[in-house]
Design an enzyme around this catalytic site. Structure first.
Site, PDB file in Angstrom:
ATOM      1  N   HIS A 134      48.451  43.311  28.088  1.00  0.00           N
ATOM      2  CA  HIS A 134      47.568  43.591  29.218  1.00  0.00           C
ATOM      3  C   HIS A 134      46.951  42.336  29.468  1.00  0.00           C
ATOM      4  O   HIS A 134      46.772  41.743  28.840  1.00  0.00           O
ATOM      5  CB  HIS A 134      46.539  44.772  28.853  1.00  0.00           C
ATOM      6  CG  HIS A 134      45.855  45.410  29.854  1.00  0.00           C
ATOM      7  ND1 HIS A 134      45.095  44.496  30.717  1.00  0.00           N
ATOM      8  CD2 HIS A 134      45.992  46.462  30.757  1.00  0.00           C
ATOM      9  CE1 HIS A 134      44.482  45.284  31.682  1.00  0.00           C
ATOM     10  NE2 HIS A 134      45.088  46.339  31.672  1.00  0.00           N
ATOM     11  N   GLU A 220      51.862  45.854  36.696  1.00  0.00           N
ATOM     12  CA  GLU A 220      50.495  45.772  36.877  1.00  0.00           C
ATOM     13  C   GLU A 220      50.127  44.319  37.628  1.00  0.00           C
ATOM     14  O   GLU A 220      49.844  43.380  36.875  1.00  0.00           O
ATOM     15  CB  GLU A 220      49.365  46.004  35.459  1.00  0.00           C
ATOM     16  CG  GLU A 220      49.256  47.340  34.885  1.00  0.00           C
ATOM     17  CD  GLU A 220      48.102  47.298  34.181  1.00  0.00           C
ATOM     18  OE1 GLU A 220      47.281  48.545  34.385  1.00  0.00           O
ATOM     19  OE2 GLU A 220      47.372  46.713  33.541  1.00  0.00           O
ATOM     20  N   GLY A 226      41.191  46.393  38.618  1.00  0.00           N
ATOM     21  CA  GLY A 226      39.750  46.685  38.679  1.00  0.00           C
ATOM     22  C   GLY A 226      39.140  46.251  40.162  1.00  0.00           C
ATOM     23  O   GLY A 226      37.932  45.780  40.121  1.00  0.00           O
ATOM     24  N   SER A 266      44.192  49.869  40.069  1.00  0.00           N
ATOM     25  CA  SER A 266      43.248  50.609  41.210  1.00  0.00           C
ATOM     26  C   SER A 266      44.049  51.877  41.529  1.00  0.00           C
ATOM     27  O   SER A 266      43.705  52.313  42.742  1.00  0.00           O
ATOM     28  CB  SER A 266      42.977  49.793  42.232  1.00  0.00           C
ATOM     29  OG  SER A 266      42.079  48.833  41.962  1.00  0.00           O
ATOM     30  N   GLY A 287      42.900  52.655  34.961  1.00  0.00           N
ATOM     31  CA  GLY A 287      41.729  52.118  34.208  1.00  0.00           C
ATOM     32  C   GLY A 287      40.318  53.020  34.640  1.00  0.00           C
ATOM     33  O   GLY A 287      40.147  54.140  34.158  1.00  0.00           O
ATOM     34  N   GLY A 288      39.707  52.407  35.764  1.00  0.00           N
ATOM     35  CA  GLY A 288      38.342  53.106  36.211  1.00  0.00           C
ATOM     36  C   GLY A 288      38.398  54.649  36.193  1.00  0.00           C
ATOM     37  O   GLY A 288      37.621  55.395  35.793  1.00  0.00           O
TER      38      GLY A 288
END
Ligand code: 13P
Length: 305
Positions: A134, A220, A226, A266, A287-288
């Site tokens: 990552h 990614e 992010g 995102s 993620g978020g």
């Protein structure tokens, strides 16, 4: 270079949709990059990467809230990646309803490696997946290059570590989620395809076709992580398709058809549906949005659309 569908040459740009179009096979430069059978046999994959968020108690609560939305691992295969110290708490909370994933795994078996966690330790607490390479781990990891933010040099010096991490996973029945992707500088130079191909060829050098078919590869783009800036569905599809082509070239078309390739950066409740409808995007690394149960459930539900 030509793109041939059922013997007919078609333009190399644009999205090839599965629904409503009876394409049997797409051959690009002599390699099968898509086939009806393959897309039907690849199971969707969704991972919620919680990063460095949530304490032990909060992790249990979040896992419970996610379960309460009806999200489960039947289809798509769905896993949660809490912080290392909370893996056991989440594993005990979700039982067999969801998978549990580590955000990191060591390339070493055991020994004097302060701060690291071994694949055997992960397996022992019920963790069956691990994220490898990552970009956040790479940047803020231990190498001098990473400290200065030069992830290209960092990757070049560390791809043998990635090979070791993959090996540890396979020895301990852990499914690796191998990340690849370019930063903004590379994309602006239009070198993103070359860079990702380089990452894959270096990282997978010691991996067999049987192993690669069992892996998840996550594309990614670092500039989309992010930042709220998502790759467009066409950009994400172009790169996931490229990853599949590289795997097909390295291991043959069967492995290229089987390997699951997911997008991360995102992805959220609003854009998931369109991203996930792309031919070569088999899932998401979130993620978020994975910290918000309702949003994570919306993304999960987008797989059935
Ligand atoms: P965001 O979804 O927050 O952009 O994070 C993506 C990611 O890094 C998942 O591993």
């Amino acid at each position: 270079m030509s793109l041939i569908v059922n013997g007919t040459e078609i333009p190399a740009t644009g999205t090839i949709k599965f629904n409503g179009v009876s394409l049997e096979k797409v051959i690009f430069d002599g390699v099968i990059v898509w086939s009806k059978e393959a897309i039907m046999s690849r199971k969707g994959f969704l991972c919620g990467n919680w990063k460095m968020n949530k304490t032990w108690d909060e992790s249990i609560a979040l896992a419970q809230e996610i379960l309460a939305t009806g999200v489960n691992t039947t289809n798509p295969e769905t896993v949660l990646a809490p912080a290392t110290c909370n893996l056991k708490a989440v594993a005990d909370t979700v039982g067999t309803n969801l998978g549990v994933c580590s955000q990191f795994v060591s390339n070493a078996t055991n020994g004097a490696y302060t701060g690291q966690v071994s694949a055997a330790m992960l397996a022992n607490v019920g963790c069956k997946y691990a994220i490898i390479n990552h970009s956040e781990t790479t940047y803020f990891g231990l190498t001098p290059e990473a400290v200065t933010g030069n992830e290209q040099a960092s990757f070049y010096n560390n791809f043998n570590i990635i090979a070791g991490q993959l090996g540890q996973c396979f020895q301990n029945n852990i499914t690796p989620i191998l990340c690849c992707g370019e930063n903004l500088t590379i994309r602006e130079k239009w070198a993103h395809k070359t860079w990702v191909e380089y990452q894959l060829r270096m990282s997978l050098a010691s991996i067999t076709a049987d192993q690669v078919e069992k892996m998840i590869i996550a594309y990614e783009p670092i500039w989309a992580i992010g930042t709220g800036k998502t790759a467009t569905p066409a950009e994400a599809e172009e790169m996931c398709s490229h990853v599949r082509t590289v795997i097909s070239e390295m291991y043959g078309s069967s492995a290229g058809d089987q390997v699951r390739i997911i997008y991360g950066g995102s992805m959220n409740a609003k854009n998931a549906s369109e991203l996930l409808s792309q031919t070569n995007i088999d899932g998401g690394l979130i993620g978020g949005a994975s910290l918000k149960p309702a949003d994570f459930a919306t993304i999960w539900n987008a797989f059935s659309k």
